[in-house]
Design a protein around this motif. Structure first.
Motif, PDB file in Angstrom:
ATOM      1  N   ILE A 146       5.015   8.384 -17.027  1.00 55.11           N
ATOM      2  CA  ILE A 146       5.860   9.296 -16.251  1.00 55.11           C
ATOM      3  C   ILE A 146       6.017   8.681 -14.868  1.00 55.11           C
ATOM      4  CG2 ILE A 146       6.015  11.573 -15.182  1.00 55.11           C
ATOM      5  CD1 ILE A 146       4.531  12.721 -17.543  1.00 55.11           C
ATOM      6  N   ASP A 147       7.258   8.553 -14.421  1.00 51.54           N
ATOM      7  CA  ASP A 147       7.515   7.923 -13.138  1.00 51.54           C
ATOM      8  C   ASP A 147       6.934   8.736 -11.989  1.00 51.54           C
ATOM      9  OD1 ASP A 147      10.832   6.787 -14.059  1.00 51.54           O
ATOM     10  OD2 ASP A 147       8.881   5.838 -14.310  1.00 51.54           O
ATOM     11  N   ALA A 148       6.439   8.030 -10.985  1.00 53.05           N
ATOM     12  CA  ALA A 148       5.899   8.685  -9.794  1.00 53.05           C
ATOM     13  C   ALA A 148       7.033   9.167  -8.903  1.00 53.05           C
ATOM     14  CB  ALA A 148       5.004   7.710  -9.033  1.00 53.05           C
ATOM     15  N   PRO A 149       6.794  10.211  -8.110  1.00 55.35           N
ATOM     16  CA  PRO A 149       7.853  10.757  -7.237  1.00 55.35           C
ATOM     17  C   PRO A 149       8.139   9.886  -6.028  1.00 55.35           C
ATOM     18  CG  PRO A 149       5.809  11.940  -6.898  1.00 55.35           C
ATOM     19  CD  PRO A 149       5.570  11.025  -8.057  1.00 55.35           C
ATOM     20  N   TYR A 150       7.246   8.946  -5.730  1.00 52.74           N
ATOM     21  CA  TYR A 150       7.411   8.093  -4.549  1.00 52.74           C
ATOM     22  C   TYR A 150       6.876   6.713  -4.884  1.00 52.74           C
ATOM     23  CZ  TYR A 150       5.989   5.992  -0.086  1.00 52.74           C
ATOM     24  OH  TYR A 150       5.773   5.126   0.970  1.00 52.74           O
ATOM     25  N   VAL A 151       7.683   5.693  -4.607  1.00 61.69           N
ATOM     26  CA  VAL A 151       7.253   4.316  -4.855  1.00 61.69           C
ATOM     27  C   VAL A 151       7.082   3.629  -3.502  1.00 61.69           C
ATOM     28  CG1 VAL A 151       7.832   2.112  -5.931  1.00 61.69           C
ATOM     29  CG2 VAL A 151       8.483   4.261  -7.039  1.00 61.69           C
ATOM     30  N   PRO A 152       5.878   3.202  -3.156  1.00 55.94           N
ATOM     31  CA  PRO A 152       5.641   2.578  -1.846  1.00 55.94           C
ATOM     32  C   PRO A 152       6.514   1.346  -1.638  1.00 55.94           C
ATOM     33  CG  PRO A 152       3.568   3.093  -2.940  1.00 55.94           C
ATOM     34  CD  PRO A 152       4.654   3.286  -3.962  1.00 55.94           C
ATOM     35  N   PRO A 153       7.017   1.162  -0.422  1.00 57.37           N
ATOM     36  CA  PRO A 153       7.869   0.002  -0.118  1.00 57.37           C
ATOM     37  C   PRO A 153       7.035  -1.250   0.122  1.00 57.37           C
ATOM     38  CG  PRO A 153       7.638   1.360   1.836  1.00 57.37           C
ATOM     39  CD  PRO A 153       6.887   2.070   0.737  1.00 57.37           C
ATOM     40  N   VAL A 154       6.456  -1.785  -0.941  1.00 55.79           N
ATOM     41  CA  VAL A 154       5.635  -2.990  -0.821  1.00 55.79           C
ATOM     42  C   VAL A 154       6.067  -4.006  -1.865  1.00 55.79           C
ATOM     43  CG1 VAL A 154       3.613  -1.845   0.139  1.00 55.79           C
ATOM     44  CG2 VAL A 154       3.874  -1.983  -2.335  1.00 55.79           C
ATOM     45  N   ARG A 155       5.745  -5.268  -1.596  1.00 49.29           N
ATOM     46  CA  ARG A 155       5.997  -6.334  -2.563  1.00 49.29           C
ATOM     47  C   ARG A 155       4.743  -6.525  -3.392  1.00 49.29           C
ATOM     48  NH1 ARG A 155       6.817 -11.284   0.512  1.00 49.29           N
ATOM     49  NH2 ARG A 155       5.434 -10.259   2.012  1.00 49.29           N
ATOM     50  N   GLY A 156       4.884  -6.403  -4.693  1.00 48.31           N
ATOM     51  CA  GLY A 156       3.730  -6.454  -5.573  1.00 48.31           C
ATOM     52  C   GLY A 156       3.199  -7.851  -5.806  1.00 48.31           C
ATOM     53  N   GLY A 157       1.881  -7.975  -5.842  1.00 48.55           N
ATOM     54  CA  GLY A 157       1.244  -9.221  -6.241  1.00 48.55           C
ATOM     55  C   GLY A 157       1.211 -10.323  -5.220  1.00 48.55           C
ATOM     56  N   VAL A 158       1.609 -10.034  -3.981  1.00 46.31           N
ATOM     57  CA  VAL A 158       1.631 -11.097  -2.967  1.00 46.31           C
ATOM     58  C   VAL A 158       0.722 -10.774  -1.790  1.00 46.31           C
ATOM     59  CG1 VAL A 158       3.947 -11.871  -3.591  1.00 46.31           C
ATOM     60  CG2 VAL A 158       3.677 -10.101  -1.849  1.00 46.31           C
ATOM     61  N   GLY A 159      -0.159  -9.783  -1.958  1.00 42.48           N
ATOM     62  CA  GLY A 159      -1.074  -9.434  -0.874  1.00 42.48           C
ATOM     63  C   GLY A 159      -0.395  -8.714   0.266  1.00 42.48           C
ATOM     64  N   ASP A 160       0.630  -7.922  -0.043  1.00 42.59           N
ATOM     65  CA  ASP A 160       1.359  -7.179   0.990  1.00 42.59           C
ATOM     66  C   ASP A 160       0.496  -6.027   1.489  1.00 42.59           C
ATOM     67  OD1 ASP A 160       3.079  -5.727   2.566  1.00 42.59           O
ATOM     68  OD2 ASP A 160       4.701  -5.617   1.085  1.00 42.59           O
ATOM     69  N   ALA A 161      -0.009  -6.150   2.727  1.00 42.59           N
ATOM     70  CA  ALA A 161      -0.868  -5.113   3.310  1.00 42.59           C
ATOM     71  C   ALA A 161      -0.159  -4.401   4.453  1.00 42.59           C
ATOM     72  CB  ALA A 161      -2.172  -5.734   3.807  1.00 42.59           C
ATOM     73  N   SER A 162       1.164  -4.367   4.403  1.00 43.87           N
ATOM     74  CA  SER A 162       1.947  -3.798   5.508  1.00 43.87           C
ATOM     75  C   SER A 162       1.723  -2.304   5.699  1.00 43.87           C
ATOM     76  CB  SER A 162       3.441  -4.075   5.279  1.00 43.87           C
ATOM     77  OG  SER A 162       3.874  -3.522   4.039  1.00 43.87           O
ATOM     78  N   LEU A 163       1.233  -1.613   4.664  1.00 49.16           N
ATOM     79  CA  LEU A 163       1.009  -0.171   4.784  1.00 49.16           C
ATOM     80  C   LEU A 163      -0.395   0.163   5.291  1.00 49.16           C
ATOM     81  CD1 LEU A 163       2.831   1.190   1.593  1.00 49.16           C
ATOM     82  CD2 LEU A 163       3.661   1.041   3.941  1.00 49.16           C
ATOM     83  N   PHE A 164      -1.164  -0.853   5.631  1.00 43.09           N
ATOM     84  CA  PHE A 164      -2.497  -0.635   6.174  1.00 43.09           C
ATOM     85  C   PHE A 164      -2.513  -0.924   7.662  1.00 43.09           C
ATOM     86  CE2 PHE A 164      -3.141  -1.223   1.709  1.00 43.09           C
ATOM     87  CZ  PHE A 164      -4.195  -0.374   1.392  1.00 43.09           C
ATOM     88  N   ASP A 165      -3.291  -0.148   8.405  1.00 42.15           N
ATOM     89  CA  ASP A 165      -3.406  -0.349   9.844  1.00 42.15           C
ATOM     90  C   ASP A 165      -4.075  -1.683  10.148  1.00 42.15           C
ATOM     91  OD1 ASP A 165      -2.264   2.124  10.333  1.00 42.15           O
ATOM     92  OD2 ASP A 165      -4.203   3.170  10.419  1.00 42.15           O
ATOM     93  N   LYS A 166      -3.803  -2.183  11.340  1.00 42.06           N
ATOM     94  CA  LYS A 166      -4.427  -3.429  11.795  1.00 42.06           C
ATOM     95  C   LYS A 166      -5.746  -3.093  12.491  1.00 42.06           C
ATOM     96  CE  LYS A 166      -1.146  -6.395  10.666  1.00 42.06           C
ATOM     97  NZ  LYS A 166      -0.249  -6.975  11.688  1.00 42.06           N
ATOM     98  N   TYR A 167      -6.749  -3.927  12.259  1.00 40.57           N
ATOM     99  CA  TYR A 167      -8.058  -3.735  12.872  1.00 40.57           C
ATOM    100  C   TYR A 167      -8.541  -5.061  13.462  1.00 40.57           C
ATOM    101  CZ  TYR A 167      -8.163   0.495   9.991  1.00 40.57           C
ATOM    102  OH  TYR A 167      -7.860   1.707   9.409  1.00 40.57           O
ATOM    103  N   PRO A 168      -9.360  -4.984  14.516  1.00 38.62           N
ATOM    104  CA  PRO A 168      -9.976  -6.223  15.026  1.00 38.62           C
ATOM    105  C   PRO A 168     -10.816  -6.837  13.908  1.00 38.62           C
ATOM    106  CG  PRO A 168     -10.312  -4.397  16.559  1.00 38.62           C
ATOM    107  CD  PRO A 168      -9.753  -3.806  15.305  1.00 38.62           C
ATOM    108  N   GLU A 169     -10.781  -8.135  13.784  1.00 39.06           N
ATOM    109  CA  GLU A 169     -11.501  -8.789  12.701  1.00 39.06           C
ATOM    110  C   GLU A 169     -12.998  -8.911  13.014  1.00 39.06           C
ATOM    111  OE1 GLU A 169     -10.285  -9.352   9.788  1.00 39.06           O
ATOM    112  OE2 GLU A 169      -8.285  -8.681  10.397  1.00 39.06           O
ATOM    113  N   GLU A 170     -13.784  -9.053  11.965  1.00 41.17           N
ATOM    114  CA  GLU A 170     -15.236  -9.204  12.086  1.00 41.17           C
ATOM    115  C   GLU A 170     -15.559 -10.502  12.816  1.00 41.17           C
ATOM    116  OE1 GLU A 170     -18.647  -8.610  12.452  1.00 41.17           O
ATOM    117  OE2 GLU A 170     -18.203  -7.232  10.787  1.00 41.17           O
TER     118      GLU A 170
END
Length: 478
Positions: free
Chosen positions: A435-459
């Motif tokens: 059953i299709d989902a009501p919302y499909v996130p605007p991301v590119r699949g399989g390429v490590g697209d993390a655009s929907l995640f916030d940026k954080y200072p790195e370890e």
């Protein structure tokens, strides 16, 4: 303010952190759009209500495979504080029309229990099992339900399966009280995963050893389309590592805050997927104990993945640990009484309410103590725009009377699935993501697209350092 040891995930007004990680799809494209768009999916009979229809153009089934030879990651949320801001739709502001839930609670509304919780044992081992489970699989209306039971899962070896050299660390996806989640790429199959890194010293300091070991054990046992997958773990002298799926679509919490509240069919879709996941977990005697939008991730096709198993535990009968997120705690947890799997069904009710209304029913200025008082009072005011069937279901989930709470009765989870609000749901199709989902996130699949995640200072501290390992014996399964 009471000292609540395990309530480390308080929702606070200005908090924006999230420590979870998603699942990695394989190739293919992702859907468009960043808001719920009013289009009807032809293949989905879930959205049968005329007043609101929503789109789905996603291809189903996102296969996740373990990193070849030595790497596969599964993303789980690390403990963080999340937003409890209740942004209501303009129509709803000030329009609450009350219908008090007659919650004849069996729990004494004593705030004294919160400030001075009973001591059931040592600070780390507060879970015990007594009595008999009230969850049954009795005679309930027949449903065409998927036969996915925990005892059918083959044993999977995950201990020490990978090492740091198997992955290229890309960026931080989320941070928490004692660790963070990284986006990584396997050097073997080139796919993207999420690695949760926990600092041993912090885990020990915050008395989370038992919960951390439980999280690993529960994840190792579970394989379900709506649960995050753990591919492997390892440890070094300073840290614990958990390799999980990378889920690109971000958390449901973010979508809900953008949308303010979900239309009835949309909330129903997500609630139905959560219901299937809870049914699966409970069939394995696992209580999840931390259901909330922040722990629900969207894959690239828009289907849910429950993440962050930090509070999950195998409990065949009852337990006492005070843990979870204040807004979602059942009254029997708040009043320090023994509780069973039914607390997850209470939390499902709170989740559905929040999706439909844009705020939780007992929220009160973000003060945990006031929230607990409201939970124990048990009075729920339903906005007038909540569908009557949904309101009926909520009244049967958000009830302190365990003899009336759906999911805790003779029919178990089937009582929830056969409720009128879920009448249009074809459970077998949904379990196969057919059953299709009501919302499909605007991301590119399989390429490590993390655009929907916030940026954080790195370890800044390098992983994989040698040296003495004073805490290693506390985590034998890693």
């Amino acid at each position: 303010m009471p000292t609540l040891g395990f309530l480390k995930k308080k929702r606070t007004k200005d908090s924006s952190g999230s420590d979870f990680t998603p699942t990695s799809p394989v190739s293919n494209t992702a859907g468009l759009g960043s808001a719920l768009s009013p289009q009807l999916s032809k293949s989905s009979n879930l959205f049968a209500e005329p007043e609101t229809t929503f789109t789905n153009d996603s291809a189903q089934s996102s296969a996740t495979s373990p990193p070849a030879s030595s790497g596969g990651t599964k993303a789980v949320a690390a403990p963080t504080s999340n937003n409890n801001n209740t942004s209501m739709n303009a129509q709803a502001t000030g329009q609450l029309q009350g219908q008090d839930a007659n919650a004849k609670t069996q729990n004494v509304p004593s705030i004294h229990n919160l400030i001075h919780p009973p001591n059931y044992g040592s600070s780390q081992h507060t879970d015990s099992g007594y009595g008999s489970s009230t969850d049954g699989n009795g005679s309930a209306p027949a449903l065409n339900l998927p036969q996915q039971r925990g005892n059918a899962n083959p044993s999977r070896e995950t201990k020490g399966k990978y090492t740091l050299t198997d992955f290229q660390i890309s960026r931080t996806l989320g941070t928490g009280s004692f660790g963070r989640v990284h986006l990584v790429q396997s050097k073997h199959n080139q796919r993207y995963y999420a690695v949760k890194v926990l600092k041993k010293a912090q885990v020990v300091k915050m008395k989370q050893v038992e919960h951390t070991n439980d999280e690993r054990r529960m994840l190792q046992r579970c394989r379900h389309p709506f649960l995050i997958t753990l591919w492997g773990t390892w440890q070094d002298s300073k840290n614990l590592y958990m390799v999980m799926d990378f889920i690109e679509g971000g958390e449901l919490f973010s979508l809900l805050r953008k949308s303010q509240r979900f239309p009835n069919p949309v909330a129903k879709f997500y609630a139905a997927e959560v219901t299937l996941a809870l049914d699966y977990l409970h069939s394995m005697n696992i209580i999840y104990r931390d259901l909330k939008p922040e722990n629900l991730l969207l894959d690239r096709h828009g289907h849910l993945k429950i993440t962050d198993f930090g509070f999950a535990k195998e409990v065949p009968d009852i337990t006492w640990t005070l843990c979870g997120t204040p807004d979602y705690l059942a009254p029997e947890v708040v009043s320090s009484k023994g509780y069973n799997k039914s607390v997850d069904w209470w939390s499902l009710g709170i989740l559905i309410f929040e999706m439909l209304a844009g705020f939780t029913p007992f929220w009160d200025s973000g003060s945990p103590l006031k929230i607990y008082e409201n939970i124990l009072k048990g009075r729920v005011k339903y906005p007038p725009y909540i569908h009557p069937d949904a309101q009926d279901l909520l009244s049967k989930l958000i009830t302190a009377d365990l003899t009336k709470r759906l999911g805790n009765l003779h029919g178990g989870s089937r009582d929830v699935m056969t409720h009128a609000w879920f009448a249009e749901v074809t459970w077998e199709r949904l379990s196969k993501k057919d059953i299709d989902a009501p919302y499909v996130p605007p991301v590119r699949g399989g390429v490590g697209d993390a655009s929907l995640f916030d940026k954080y200072p790195e370890e800044t501290e390098a992983y994989g350092q040698g040296g003495s390992d004073e805490h290693g014996k506390l985590f034998p399964d890693f």
